[in-house]
Design a protein around this motif. Structure first.
Motif, mmCIF file in Angstrom:
data_model
loop_
_atom_site.group_PDB
_atom_site.id
_atom_site.type_symbol
_atom_site.label_atom_id
_atom_site.label_comp_id
_atom_site.label_asym_id
_atom_site.label_seq_id
_atom_site.Cartn_x
_atom_site.Cartn_y
_atom_site.Cartn_z
ATOM 1 N N MET A 237 0.832 -1.212 0.000
ATOM 2 C CA MET A 237 0.000 0.000 0.000
ATOM 3 C C MET A 237 0.861 1.254 0.000
ATOM 4 O O MET A 237 0.520 2.249 -0.656
ATOM 5 C CB MET A 237 -0.959 -0.002 1.197
ATOM 6 C CG MET A 237 -2.070 -1.027 1.093
ATOM 7 S SD MET A 237 -3.050 -0.887 -0.417
ATOM 8 C CE MET A 237 -3.822 0.690 -0.179
ATOM 9 N N GLN A 238 1.968 1.232 0.699
ATOM 10 C CA GLN A 238 2.874 2.391 0.711
ATOM 11 C C GLN A 238 3.467 2.606 -0.682
ATOM 12 O O GLN A 238 3.579 3.746 -1.143
ATOM 13 C CB GLN A 238 3.986 2.186 1.733
ATOM 14 C CG GLN A 238 3.509 2.288 3.167
ATOM 15 C CD GLN A 238 4.585 1.894 4.171
ATOM 16 O OE1 GLN A 238 5.578 1.264 3.813
ATOM 17 N NE2 GLN A 238 4.373 2.254 5.431
ATOM 18 N N GLN A 239 3.823 1.525 -1.354
ATOM 19 C CA GLN A 239 4.364 1.646 -2.708
ATOM 20 C C GLN A 239 3.312 2.166 -3.682
ATOM 21 O O GLN A 239 3.617 2.969 -4.570
ATOM 22 C CB GLN A 239 4.904 0.297 -3.179
ATOM 23 C CG GLN A 239 6.154 -0.143 -2.444
ATOM 24 C CD GLN A 239 6.575 -1.547 -2.825
ATOM 25 O OE1 GLN A 239 5.874 -2.243 -3.547
ATOM 26 N NE2 GLN A 239 7.741 -1.959 -2.322
ATOM 27 N N VAL A 240 2.081 1.712 -3.507
ATOM 28 C CA VAL A 240 0.990 2.190 -4.365
ATOM 29 C C VAL A 240 0.799 3.682 -4.174
ATOM 30 O O VAL A 240 0.675 4.434 -5.145
ATOM 31 C CB VAL A 240 -0.319 1.417 -4.079
ATOM 32 C CG1 VAL A 240 -1.504 2.094 -4.745
ATOM 33 C CG2 VAL A 240 -0.193 -0.022 -4.527
ATOM 34 N N ARG A 241 0.784 4.146 -2.937
ATOM 35 C CA ARG A 241 0.612 5.581 -2.667
ATOM 36 C C ARG A 241 1.759 6.394 -3.262
ATOM 37 O O ARG A 241 1.554 7.476 -3.802
ATOM 38 C CB ARG A 241 0.501 5.841 -1.167
ATOM 39 C CG ARG A 241 -0.809 5.364 -0.569
ATOM 40 C CD ARG A 241 -0.874 5.631 0.922
ATOM 41 N NE ARG A 241 -0.797 7.053 1.221
ATOM 42 C CZ ARG A 241 -1.846 7.841 1.416
ATOM 43 N NH1 ARG A 241 -3.053 7.333 1.339
ATOM 44 N NH2 ARG A 241 -1.687 9.109 1.686
ATOM 45 N N THR A 242 2.971 5.857 -3.194
ATOM 46 C CA THR A 242 4.128 6.536 -3.766
ATOM 47 C C THR A 242 3.985 6.651 -5.277
ATOM 48 O O THR A 242 4.237 7.712 -5.865
ATOM 49 C CB THR A 242 5.425 5.781 -3.421
ATOM 50 O OG1 THR A 242 5.548 5.689 -2.002
ATOM 51 C CG2 THR A 242 6.634 6.489 -3.983
ATOM 52 N N GLU A 243 3.561 5.575 -5.927
ATOM 53 C CA GLU A 243 3.419 5.589 -7.380
ATOM 54 C C GLU A 243 2.285 6.507 -7.823
ATOM 55 O O GLU A 243 2.404 7.208 -8.826
ATOM 56 C CB GLU A 243 3.189 4.173 -7.911
ATOM 57 C CG GLU A 243 4.401 3.277 -7.790
ATOM 58 C CD GLU A 243 5.613 3.794 -8.545
ATOM 59 O OE1 GLU A 243 5.452 4.293 -9.678
ATOM 60 O OE2 GLU A 243 6.715 3.715 -7.995
ATOM 61 N N VAL A 244 1.176 6.504 -7.080
ATOM 62 C CA VAL A 244 0.053 7.384 -7.421
ATOM 63 C C VAL A 244 0.473 8.843 -7.276
ATOM 64 O O VAL A 244 0.038 9.707 -8.039
ATOM 65 C CB VAL A 244 -1.187 7.058 -6.555
ATOM 66 C CG1 VAL A 244 -2.263 8.125 -6.703
ATOM 67 C CG2 VAL A 244 -1.740 5.704 -6.923
ATOM 68 N N GLY A 245 1.338 9.123 -6.332
ATOM 69 C CA GLY A 245 1.845 10.483 -6.158
ATOM 70 C C GLY A 245 2.673 10.954 -7.339
ATOM 71 O O GLY A 245 2.830 12.156 -7.556
ATOM 72 N N LYS A 246 3.220 10.052 -8.117
ATOM 73 C CA LYS A 246 4.034 10.401 -9.283
ATOM 74 C C LYS A 246 3.191 10.696 -10.521
ATOM 75 O O LYS A 246 3.714 11.210 -11.506
ATOM 76 C CB LYS A 246 4.996 9.263 -9.609
ATOM 77 C CG LYS A 246 6.041 9.016 -8.550
ATOM 78 C CD LYS A 246 6.909 7.836 -8.947
ATOM 79 C CE LYS A 246 7.890 7.459 -7.854
ATOM 80 N NZ LYS A 246 8.692 6.281 -8.243
ATOM 81 N N VAL A 247 1.915 10.380 -10.473
ATOM 82 C CA VAL A 247 1.041 10.574 -11.627
ATOM 83 C C VAL A 247 0.840 12.068 -11.862
ATOM 84 O O VAL A 247 0.586 12.827 -10.940
ATOM 85 C CB VAL A 247 -0.329 9.883 -11.401
ATOM 86 C CG1 VAL A 247 -1.293 10.234 -12.526
ATOM 87 C CG2 VAL A 247 -0.148 8.393 -11.267
#
Length: 63
Positions: free
Chosen positions: A8-18
């Motif tokens: 979940m932390q990795q998902v949030r990090t990747e979504v922040g890059k969008v």
């Protein structure tokens, strides 16, 4: 198996890059889609009209 919390932390990090489009970009691309769809519809209408009139002329000539 991966740790769900880490996932979940990795998902949030990747979504922040969008990079999300602005309202203006969405509006302009939507208008372009409508304009091109309209032009395409007109083009195929004219092609259909041309083929139909040509076929009608051929059938009248031989019929």
């Amino acid at each position: 198996m991966a740790n769900p919390l880490q996932f979940m932390q990795q998902v949030r990090t990747e979504v922040g890059k969008v990079v999300w489009p602005t309202r203006r970009e969405v509006f302009l691309t939507t208008m372009m889609v409508f304009a091109l769809a309209t032009l395409t519809a007109i083009f195929f209408f004219l092609v259909d009209l041309l083929i139909r009139s040509g076929l009608t002329q051929v059938l009248r000539f031989f019929g």
